[in-house]
Design a protein around this motif. Structure first.
Motif, PDB file in Angstrom:
ATOM      1  N   HIS A 152       0.250   8.931 -11.260  1.00 48.03           N
ATOM      2  CA  HIS A 152      -0.960   9.701 -11.552  1.00 48.03           C
ATOM      3  C   HIS A 152      -1.830   9.814 -10.294  1.00 48.03           C
ATOM      4  N   ASN A 153      -1.987   8.712  -9.572  1.00 52.06           N
ATOM      5  CA  ASN A 153      -2.808   8.722  -8.355  1.00 52.06           C
ATOM      6  C   ASN A 153      -2.194   9.589  -7.260  1.00 52.06           C
ATOM      7  N   GLU A 154      -0.883   9.568  -7.131  1.00 52.15           N
ATOM      8  CA  GLU A 154      -0.214  10.416  -6.140  1.00 52.15           C
ATOM      9  C   GLU A 154      -0.391  11.889  -6.478  1.00 52.15           C
ATOM     10  N   PHE A 180      -3.621  10.690   2.215  1.00 51.50           N
ATOM     11  CA  PHE A 180      -3.836   9.251   2.304  1.00 51.50           C
ATOM     12  C   PHE A 180      -5.315   8.879   2.194  1.00 51.50           C
ATOM     13  N   ASP A 181      -6.205   9.714   2.689  1.00 52.81           N
ATOM     14  CA  ASP A 181      -7.632   9.462   2.504  1.00 52.81           C
ATOM     15  C   ASP A 181      -7.977   9.436   1.022  1.00 52.81           C
ATOM     16  N   ASN A 182      -7.418  10.376   0.275  1.00 51.19           N
ATOM     17  CA  ASN A 182      -7.688  10.412  -1.158  1.00 51.19           C
ATOM     18  C   ASN A 182      -7.108   9.190  -1.860  1.00 51.19           C
ATOM     19  N   LEU A 183      -5.894   8.799  -1.526  1.00 50.48           N
ATOM     20  CA  LEU A 183      -5.313   7.597  -2.138  1.00 50.48           C
ATOM     21  C   LEU A 183      -6.179   6.375  -1.864  1.00 50.48           C
ATOM     22  N   ARG A 184      -6.686   6.267  -0.649  1.00 50.74           N
ATOM     23  CA  ARG A 184      -7.552   5.129  -0.311  1.00 50.74           C
ATOM     24  C   ARG A 184      -8.828   5.142  -1.141  1.00 50.74           C
ATOM     25  N   GLU A 185      -9.355   6.327  -1.402  1.00 52.03           N
ATOM     26  CA  GLU A 185     -10.584   6.441  -2.185  1.00 52.03           C
ATOM     27  C   GLU A 185     -10.379   6.030  -3.636  1.00 52.03           C
ATOM     28  N   ILE A 186      -9.269   6.471  -4.228  1.00 51.83           N
ATOM     29  CA  ILE A 186      -9.078   6.219  -5.652  1.00 51.83           C
ATOM     30  C   ILE A 186      -8.400   4.887  -5.954  1.00 51.83           C
ATOM     31  N   THR A 187      -7.772   4.290  -4.956  1.00 50.04           N
ATOM     32  CA  THR A 187      -7.121   2.986  -5.161  1.00 50.04           C
ATOM     33  C   THR A 187      -7.333   2.108  -3.926  1.00 50.04           C
ATOM     34  N   PRO A 188      -8.578   1.757  -3.625  1.00 49.81           N
ATOM     35  CA  PRO A 188      -8.846   1.042  -2.383  1.00 49.81           C
ATOM     36  C   PRO A 188      -8.146  -0.320  -2.273  1.00 49.81           C
ATOM     37  N   ASP A 189      -7.873  -0.960  -3.390  1.00 46.11           N
ATOM     38  CA  ASP A 189      -7.236  -2.281  -3.347  1.00 46.11           C
ATOM     39  C   ASP A 189      -5.730  -2.212  -3.480  1.00 46.11           C
TER      40      ASP A 189
END
Length: 65
Positions: free
Chosen positions: A6-8, A52-61
């Protein structure tokens, strides 16, 4: 990408405005085959950076990069 999460999928959607801005800046009327090597590499950079910026935003951990 096989079976994106979903995040991808969300990250792929988030790329579209950045991709559109880049393509509009270099000319919507030009086919991809007419892009220079430099333009194609910049296109790849725009897409990957936004993804990758978006992935970092929505799943920082969760993202290991």
């Amino acid at each position: 990408m096989i079976d994106p999460t979903h995040n991808e999928k969300a990250a792929m959607e988030a790329v579209l405005p950045h991709l559109g801005e880049y393509v509009a800046a270099i000319g919507m009327d030009r086919p991809l085959s007419a892009y220079s090597r430099k333009e194609v590499l910049q296109l790849v950079d725009v897409v990957l950076t936004a993804y990758f910026d978006n992935l970092r935003e929505i799943t920082p951990d969760d993202v290991p990069f």
